[in-house]
Design a protein around this motif. Sequence first.
Motif, mmCIF file in Angstrom:
data_model
loop_
_atom_site.group_PDB
_atom_site.id
_atom_site.type_symbol
_atom_site.label_atom_id
_atom_site.label_comp_id
_atom_site.label_asym_id
_atom_site.label_seq_id
_atom_site.Cartn_x
_atom_site.Cartn_y
_atom_site.Cartn_z
ATOM 1 N N ARG A 1 -15.103 28.573 -21.693
ATOM 2 C CA ARG A 1 -15.817 27.497 -22.406
ATOM 3 C C ARG A 1 -16.561 26.597 -21.427
ATOM 4 O O ARG A 1 -17.694 26.195 -21.693
ATOM 5 C CB ARG A 1 -14.853 26.658 -23.231
ATOM 6 C CG ARG A 1 -14.592 27.214 -24.582
ATOM 7 C CD ARG A 1 -13.782 26.216 -25.405
ATOM 8 N NE ARG A 1 -13.217 26.908 -26.524
ATOM 9 C CZ ARG A 1 -13.287 26.457 -27.767
ATOM 10 N NH1 ARG A 1 -13.850 25.303 -28.022
ATOM 11 N NH2 ARG A 1 -12.767 27.137 -28.750
ATOM 12 N N LEU B 1 -20.478 25.975 -21.510
ATOM 13 C CA LEU B 1 -21.090 24.654 -21.660
ATOM 14 C C LEU B 1 -21.961 24.293 -20.467
ATOM 15 O O LEU B 1 -23.010 23.655 -20.627
ATOM 16 C CB LEU B 1 -20.013 23.594 -21.913
ATOM 17 C CG LEU B 1 -19.307 23.706 -23.266
ATOM 18 C CD1 LEU B 1 -18.164 22.717 -23.363
ATOM 19 C CD2 LEU B 1 -20.286 23.518 -24.425
ATOM 20 N N TRP C 1 -16.852 30.012 -31.303
ATOM 21 C CA TRP C 1 -16.466 28.663 -30.871
ATOM 22 C C TRP C 1 -17.332 27.577 -31.484
ATOM 23 O O TRP C 1 -16.847 26.506 -31.851
ATOM 24 C CB TRP C 1 -16.540 28.545 -29.353
ATOM 25 C CG TRP C 1 -15.433 29.202 -28.605
ATOM 26 C CD1 TRP C 1 -14.164 29.427 -29.032
ATOM 27 C CD2 TRP C 1 -15.500 29.711 -27.267
ATOM 28 N NE1 TRP C 1 -13.429 30.041 -28.050
ATOM 29 C CE2 TRP C 1 -14.229 30.227 -26.945
ATOM 30 C CE3 TRP C 1 -16.498 29.785 -26.305
ATOM 31 C CZ2 TRP C 1 -13.927 30.797 -25.721
ATOM 32 C CZ3 TRP C 1 -16.210 30.361 -25.080
ATOM 33 C CH2 TRP C 1 -14.933 30.861 -24.799
ATOM 34 N N TYR C 2 -18.659 27.806 -31.564
ATOM 35 C CA TYR C 2 -19.571 26.717 -31.919
ATOM 36 C C TYR C 2 -20.386 26.959 -33.187
ATOM 37 O O TYR C 2 -21.103 26.062 -33.621
ATOM 38 C CB TYR C 2 -20.493 26.399 -30.736
ATOM 39 C CG TYR C 2 -19.682 25.974 -29.537
ATOM 40 C CD1 TYR C 2 -19.031 24.744 -29.524
ATOM 41 C CD2 TYR C 2 -19.499 26.828 -28.456
ATOM 42 C CE1 TYR C 2 -18.247 24.363 -28.451
ATOM 43 C CE2 TYR C 2 -18.712 26.448 -27.369
ATOM 44 C CZ TYR C 2 -18.092 25.224 -27.376
ATOM 45 O OH TYR C 2 -17.315 24.844 -26.311
ATOM 46 N N GLY D 1 -24.822 24.083 -33.115
ATOM 47 C CA GLY D 1 -23.452 23.658 -32.841
ATOM 48 C C GLY D 1 -23.158 23.624 -31.361
ATOM 49 O O GLY D 1 -22.459 22.727 -30.861
ATOM 50 N N LEU D 2 -23.709 24.591 -30.630
ATOM 51 C CA LEU D 2 -23.555 24.608 -29.175
ATOM 52 C C LEU D 2 -24.258 23.405 -28.546
ATOM 53 O O LEU D 2 -23.702 22.747 -27.666
ATOM 54 C CB LEU D 2 -24.092 25.921 -28.597
ATOM 55 C CG LEU D 2 -23.990 26.094 -27.093
ATOM 56 C CD1 LEU D 2 -22.544 26.007 -26.599
ATOM 57 C CD2 LEU D 2 -24.614 27.440 -26.684
ATOM 58 N N ASP E 1 -24.800 20.542 -29.980
ATOM 59 C CA ASP E 1 -23.977 19.370 -30.315
ATOM 60 C C ASP E 1 -22.793 19.241 -29.362
ATOM 61 O O ASP E 1 -22.460 18.137 -28.920
ATOM 62 C CB ASP E 1 -23.479 19.444 -31.758
ATOM 63 C CG ASP E 1 -24.587 19.271 -32.774
ATOM 64 O OD1 ASP E 1 -25.658 18.741 -32.420
ATOM 65 O OD2 ASP E 1 -24.385 19.685 -33.938
ATOM 66 N N ALA E 2 -22.174 20.368 -29.024
ATOM 67 C CA ALA E 2 -21.036 20.347 -28.086
ATOM 68 C C ALA E 2 -21.490 19.921 -26.694
ATOM 69 O O ALA E 2 -20.802 19.146 -26.024
ATOM 70 C CB ALA E 2 -20.374 21.722 -28.033
#
Length: 191
Positions: free
Chosen positions: A8, A12, A46-47, A52-53, A55-56
């Motif tokens: 992760r 990221l 995960w996202y 969504g990625l 946002d993470a």
Amino acid sequence: MRDGERSRDRLLDAATTEFANYGIAGARVDRVASASQVNKAQMYGWYGSKDGLFDAVFARHLVRIIDRVPFTAEDLPGYAVALYDSYLTEPELVRLASWYRLERVPTGTLLSAHPGHSDAKFDAIAAAQADGRIVGGIRPDEVYALVISLAGTWSPISATFAASTEDPEPDHARRRAALREVVDRALARHE
């Protein structure tokens, strides 16, 4: 740290670079997957989506974007200069915030989906205004916006000139001095 956490983190990190360089629309999950060595199925697990990625990634860096430089209402010129320096050393944070502005929140308060993050800064500015250290008649959030904007004059997203760590030090010194003087003259109250 477990393998899943390392994966992760790699994801990221790779997504941060991708989104900072290309924004949400221009980012490619294939490049993120390749750079992070995480397969797309796991990434989506995960996202959920590319959005969504993003946002993470934004959530991961939100505190650094907002609080990278310690704030003090007693020295707005010094704060602006410290922001200038942080924009040089971590340009990806400025670019992420700019893509967030362009693609998520084109008008109004940038952090409308993340309320409260700047309240302490606004309160400190209001107190300094009440004490006569900062000019009155300008809302605290607008004082803060002015300082941020002035500090970004030579940032990676400047419409006129983007500074680089590779610029000669005398150029940085000149810009810091000009920034300090303008913020001081515009916003500090001198008795």
